[in-house]
Design a protein around this motif. Structure first.
Motif, PDB file in Angstrom:
ATOM      1  N   SER A 377      97.855 -29.395  77.536  1.00  0.00           N
ATOM      2  CA  SER A 377      97.292 -28.837  76.415  1.00  0.00           C
ATOM      3  C   SER A 377      97.922 -27.576  76.194  1.00  0.00           C
ATOM      4  CB  SER A 377      96.196 -28.721  76.390  1.00  0.00           C
ATOM      5  OG  SER A 377      95.271 -29.963  76.118  1.00  0.00           O
ATOM      6  N   ASN A 378      98.477 -26.839  77.930  1.00  0.00           N
ATOM      7  CA  ASN A 378      99.608 -25.656  77.705  1.00  0.00           C
ATOM      8  C   ASN A 378     100.327 -25.580  77.512  1.00  0.00           C
ATOM      9  OD1 ASN A 378      96.183 -23.445  78.533  1.00  0.00           O
ATOM     10  ND2 ASN A 378      95.883 -25.298  80.105  1.00  0.00           N
ATOM     11  N   MET A 379     100.827 -26.679  78.236  1.00  0.00           N
ATOM     12  CA  MET A 379     102.179 -27.117  77.897  1.00  0.00           C
ATOM     13  C   MET A 379     102.955 -26.537  76.759  1.00  0.00           C
ATOM     14  SD  MET A 379     104.986 -27.287  79.892  1.00  0.00           S
ATOM     15  CE  MET A 379     105.096 -28.542  81.549  1.00  0.00           C
ATOM     16  N   GLU A 380     102.194 -27.467  75.864  1.00  0.00           N
ATOM     17  CA  GLU A 380     102.037 -27.234  74.105  1.00  0.00           C
ATOM     18  C   GLU A 380     101.635 -26.733  73.041  1.00  0.00           C
ATOM     19  OE1 GLU A 380     100.000 -30.637  72.714  1.00  0.00           O
ATOM     20  OE2 GLU A 380     101.544 -32.487  73.346  1.00  0.00           O
ATOM     21  N   VAL A 381     101.186 -25.234  74.012  1.00  0.00           N
ATOM     22  CA  VAL A 381     100.738 -23.712  73.795  1.00  0.00           C
ATOM     23  C   VAL A 381     102.017 -22.982  74.398  1.00  0.00           C
ATOM     24  CG1 VAL A 381      99.677 -21.764  73.862  1.00  0.00           C
ATOM     25  CG2 VAL A 381      98.094 -23.844  73.660  1.00  0.00           C
ATOM     26  N   MET A 382     102.617 -23.358  75.620  1.00  0.00           N
ATOM     27  CA  MET A 382     103.381 -22.427  75.180  1.00  0.00           C
ATOM     28  C   MET A 382     104.667 -23.097  74.645  1.00  0.00           C
ATOM     29  SD  MET A 382     102.932 -22.341  79.491  1.00  0.00           S
ATOM     30  CE  MET A 382     101.621 -21.246  80.249  1.00  0.00           C
ATOM     31  N   ARG A 383     105.172 -24.076  74.844  1.00  0.00           N
ATOM     32  CA  ARG A 383     106.331 -24.800  74.032  1.00  0.00           C
ATOM     33  C   ARG A 383     106.355 -24.108  72.198  1.00  0.00           C
ATOM     34  NH1 ARG A 383     105.657 -30.691  75.917  1.00  0.00           N
ATOM     35  NH2 ARG A 383     107.134 -30.914  77.530  1.00  0.00           N
ATOM     36  N   GLU A 384     105.298 -23.631  71.694  1.00  0.00           N
ATOM     37  CA  GLU A 384     104.859 -23.614  70.648  1.00  0.00           C
ATOM     38  C   GLU A 384     105.497 -21.613  70.443  1.00  0.00           C
ATOM     39  OE1 GLU A 384     101.013 -23.393  68.376  1.00  0.00           O
ATOM     40  OE2 GLU A 384     100.234 -24.930  69.642  1.00  0.00           O
ATOM     41  N   LEU A 385     105.241 -21.611  71.476  1.00  0.00           N
ATOM     42  CA  LEU A 385     105.577 -20.115  71.924  1.00  0.00           C
ATOM     43  C   LEU A 385     107.066 -19.446  71.801  1.00  0.00           C
ATOM     44  CD1 LEU A 385     102.472 -18.507  73.805  1.00  0.00           C
ATOM     45  CD2 LEU A 385     102.961 -18.019  71.446  1.00  0.00           C
ATOM     46  N   GLY A 386     107.966 -20.514  72.043  1.00  0.00           N
ATOM     47  CA  GLY A 386     109.525 -20.749  71.891  1.00  0.00           C
ATOM     48  C   GLY A 386     110.070 -20.958  73.629  1.00  0.00           C
ATOM     49  N   LEU A 387     108.540 -21.778  74.244  1.00  0.00           N
ATOM     50  CA  LEU A 387     108.798 -21.585  75.580  1.00  0.00           C
ATOM     51  C   LEU A 387     109.387 -23.301  76.356  1.00  0.00           C
ATOM     52  CD1 LEU A 387     107.311 -18.831  77.171  1.00  0.00           C
ATOM     53  CD2 LEU A 387     109.179 -19.094  77.528  1.00  0.00           C
ATOM     54  N   PRO A 388     110.110 -24.149  75.702  1.00  0.00           N
ATOM     55  CA  PRO A 388     110.054 -24.929  76.284  1.00  0.00           C
ATOM     56  C   PRO A 388     110.251 -25.355  77.821  1.00  0.00           C
ATOM     57  CG  PRO A 388     112.354 -24.643  74.913  1.00  0.00           C
ATOM     58  CD  PRO A 388     111.264 -23.018  74.797  1.00  0.00           C
ATOM     59  N   SER A 389     109.763 -26.970  78.287  1.00  0.00           N
ATOM     60  CA  SER A 389     110.586 -26.607  79.931  1.00  0.00           C
ATOM     61  C   SER A 389     110.844 -27.871  80.053  1.00  0.00           C
ATOM     62  CB  SER A 389     108.968 -26.763  80.686  1.00  0.00           C
ATOM     63  OG  SER A 389     108.508 -25.681  80.505  1.00  0.00           O
ATOM     64  N   GLN A 390     112.175 -28.160  80.569  1.00  0.00           N
ATOM     65  CA  GLN A 390     113.019 -28.943  81.175  1.00  0.00           C
ATOM     66  C   GLN A 390     111.883 -29.659  82.710  1.00  0.00           C
ATOM     67  OE1 GLN A 390     114.288 -26.404  80.161  1.00  0.00           O
ATOM     68  NE2 GLN A 390     114.536 -26.980  77.975  1.00  0.00           N
ATOM     69  N   GLU A 391     111.299 -29.222  83.149  1.00  0.00           N
ATOM     70  CA  GLU A 391     110.932 -29.835  84.234  1.00  0.00           C
ATOM     71  C   GLU A 391     109.778 -28.971  84.923  1.00  0.00           C
ATOM     72  OE1 GLU A 391     114.339 -28.950  86.734  1.00  0.00           O
ATOM     73  OE2 GLU A 391     112.882 -26.427  87.690  1.00  0.00           O
ATOM     74  N   MET A 392     108.543 -29.273  85.715  1.00  0.00           N
ATOM     75  CA  MET A 392     107.409 -28.747  85.874  1.00  0.00           C
ATOM     76  C   MET A 392     107.797 -28.760  87.311  1.00  0.00           C
ATOM     77  SD  MET A 392     103.237 -28.708  85.601  1.00  0.00           S
ATOM     78  CE  MET A 392     103.049 -30.238  85.610  1.00  0.00           C
ATOM     79  N   ARG A 393     107.642 -27.134  88.190  1.00  0.00           N
ATOM     80  CA  ARG A 393     107.920 -27.140  89.871  1.00  0.00           C
ATOM     81  C   ARG A 393     106.246 -27.372  89.476  1.00  0.00           C
ATOM     82  NH1 ARG A 393     113.151 -24.978  91.702  1.00  0.00           N
ATOM     83  NH2 ARG A 393     114.455 -26.436  90.395  1.00  0.00           N
ATOM     84  N   VAL A 394     105.946 -27.609  91.049  1.00  0.00           N
ATOM     85  CA  VAL A 394     104.057 -27.735  91.478  1.00  0.00           C
ATOM     86  C   VAL A 394     104.153 -27.074  92.369  1.00  0.00           C
ATOM     87  CG1 VAL A 394     103.502 -29.619  89.732  1.00  0.00           C
ATOM     88  CG2 VAL A 394     104.360 -30.367  92.177  1.00  0.00           C
ATOM     89  N   THR A 395     103.270 -26.940  93.203  1.00  0.00           N
ATOM     90  CA  THR A 395     102.659 -26.017  94.168  1.00  0.00           C
ATOM     91  C   THR A 395     100.982 -26.570  94.745  1.00  0.00           C
ATOM     92  OG1 THR A 395     102.158 -23.695  93.633  1.00  0.00           O
ATOM     93  CG2 THR A 395     104.422 -23.913  94.216  1.00  0.00           C
ATOM     94  N   GLY A 396     100.443 -25.502  95.388  1.00  0.00           N
ATOM     95  CA  GLY A 396      99.197 -25.997  95.623  1.00  0.00           C
ATOM     96  C   GLY A 396      98.814 -27.238  96.419  1.00  0.00           C
ATOM     97  N   GLY A 397      97.531 -27.572  96.762  1.00  0.00           N
ATOM     98  CA  GLY A 397      97.043 -28.588  97.806  1.00  0.00           C
ATOM     99  C   GLY A 397      97.362 -29.975  96.721  1.00  0.00           C
TER     100      GLY A 397
END
Length: 489
Positions: A377-397
């Motif tokens: 859901s949040n990834m889609e908001v960021m795309r609406e704002l012109g920030l398309p992502s080709q990948e997602m880097r992940v951290t945390g437990g």
């Protein structure tokens, strides 16, 4: 943590802070304990054969953001720090709304008006503890207090300052408008500087207490989430990171200020020079799985005890016994209200679609999928704002679980990339330290050298249809129940 220029860990030590809870929704920490724990862990690291004070070419700090402590003219804390989780400042937030329209606050600071941030905490001290407020020389964040104890300098960096509700993210300095309307003197705030800037050297007193060499360079660091983004190599547009621990924090790199007309996501300064992050905070993600473990996971805990492994490994193993889509169960992981993109404090956790044929395996997998739907859901908001992502880097437990990260890749439909070093926040601080003493010409060059990624987890074609359908159901279900006030009698 002690790093070399290649991103290798030379030594590490760990110690927990103690939080106190004077009232149910209040959270405080003793600022002096931050310094004591820092000194203790440094001493522990210096016992390693490969480490000596002469090896240390710079010191940088990263921190929990928003937490604030008032100090007197000698830098001594006047009271416990008020921690970012603290919710006592709801009345102060209402007061801010009466003075400044929320849209104007968002335009200046990139933030919504919420107890999460620093300014309401300062106003609470002024309203409730006037003597402490009057005696305050500076209000310091965790980073700022530790930098002061190391160097004697009162500074904060842009990434931390931009989480206070008092910082103009465009101008890169304290907002005269916000300070004037809230009645907070600029003299009570530290100087703002870019992240990765040398601001002083280790004082004789700090050298004695830490065991490090006097005049070692001190470099401004940054907020934990921005440092984590840098620590996984998010240094240009088209890149995004998601850190999943208790909650999930997504940051997308942006070259410019990007504000959402609906104020669903926030915008702050990055630790990368002249860059910004668009941020989405989800409050209950990993803690939803912890809730299952603590309340319904006795069987998984027993199996883990028998095998001598982490119960979370058994939980994710059990989830894989359920097919993608969890047999139709949809989980909404809003146990503590909904953060981005909904900002609904009344939301609650939900399991929907239960049938007699379902098992605990379906429930566990539905939690992993529900968190992934929230991230999408949040990834889609960021795309609406012109920030398309080709990948997602992940951290945390959660990133330790390849199974869960594969579910995220399948739901979000972009490759998910983990890094070899889980402590990405510390890597980010180290990058800033090396940049501050000119080992690298830029943080991007440092990230290229120090960040080591693992092979990407690619979205599976086999799960495309089921997750497309289940995600639509997730959105429809949330919209249907969003108006419900579960907490009302």
């Amino acid at each position: 943590m002690f790093f070399d220029r290649h991103g290798n860990v030379a030594a590490r030590a760990y110690s927990e802070f103690t939080s106190s809870y004077p009232h149910p929704s209040w959270v405080e920490q003793n600022a002096e304990s931050w310094w004591e724990k820092a000194c203790a862990t440094i001493h522990h690291c210096l016992k390693e054969d490969s480490i000596s004070p002469e090896h240390v070419i710079g010191i940088s700090v990263t921190n929990q953001r928003e937490t604030v402590v008032p100090v007197d003219e000698n830098g001594r804390p006047l009271r416990n720090a008020i921690v970012w989780q603290d919710r006592r400042t709801v009345p102060q937030c209402e007061g801010i709304r009466t003075k400044i329209p929320p849209a104007q606050v968002y335009s200046i600071t990139g933030l919504t008006i919420d107890p999460y941030f620093t300014a309401p905490k300062i106003l609470w001290i002024r309203d409730k503890e006037k003597a402490h407020y009057d005696a305050t020389d500076k209000f310091l964040l965790v980073h700022d207090y530790l930098i002061f104890r190391l160097s004697g300098e009162y500074i904060t960096d842009y990434s931390n300052a931009s989480r206070t509700l008092l910082f103009d993210i465009r101008e890169g300095d304290w907002s005269g408008k916000m300070l004037e309307l809230l009645g907070i003197p600029i003299e009570k705030l530290p100087k703002t500087v870019p992240s990765g800037k040398m601001i002083g050297t280790l004082t004789p007193d700090a050298a004695r207490e830490t065991g490090l060499k006097e005049e070692t360079p001190i470099i401004s660091g940054g907020g934990d989430q921005q440092c984590a983004a840098l620590g996984v190599g998010v240094v240009k547009e088209g890149m995004i990171k998601a850190t999943t621990g208790t909650g999930t924090f997504m940051l997308a790199h942006s070259k410019t200020v990007r504000l959402d007309p609906s104020m669903r996501v926030l915008c702050s300064r990055h630790v990368v020079p002249d860059a910004f992050v668009v941020e989405a905070s989800m409050f209950t993600t990993g803690s939803a799985l912890k809730w299952y473990r603590d309340n319904l996971g006795s069987e998984e805990i027993s199996i883990a005890d028998d095998r001598g492994c982490d119960p979370y490994d058994i939980l994710t193993e059990a989830a894989m016994k359920s097919p993608p889509g969890s047999g139709g169960i949809i989980h909404i992981p809003h146990f503590m209200g909904a953060g981005a993109p909904y900002w609904n404090p009344h939301a609650r956790g939900v399991f929907a679609g239960l049938a007699l044929g379902h098992t605990r395996h379906h429930l566990i997998r539905s939690i992993l999928e529900g968190v992934s739907y929230d991230i999408r859901s949040n990834m889609e908001v960021m795309r609406e704002l012109g920030l398309p992502s080709q990948e997602m880097r992940v951290t945390g437990g959660a990133a330790r679980s390849e199974a869960w990260m594969q579910i995220q890749a399948d739901v979000v439909r972009v490759p998910v990339i983990r890094t070899k070093m889980e402590e990405a926040t510390a890597v980010g601080a180290a990058i800033l330290g090396f940049k501050g003493v000119d080992v690298f010409k830029s943080v991007a060059q440092a990230a290229e050298e120090m960040v080591k990624i693992l092979p990407p987890l690619q979205p599976s074609k086999d799960t495309l249809d089921v997750y497309s359908k289940r995600y639509k159901t997730f959105k429809t279900l949330y919209a249907a129940i969003a108006p419900i006030r579960w907490d009302e009698d």
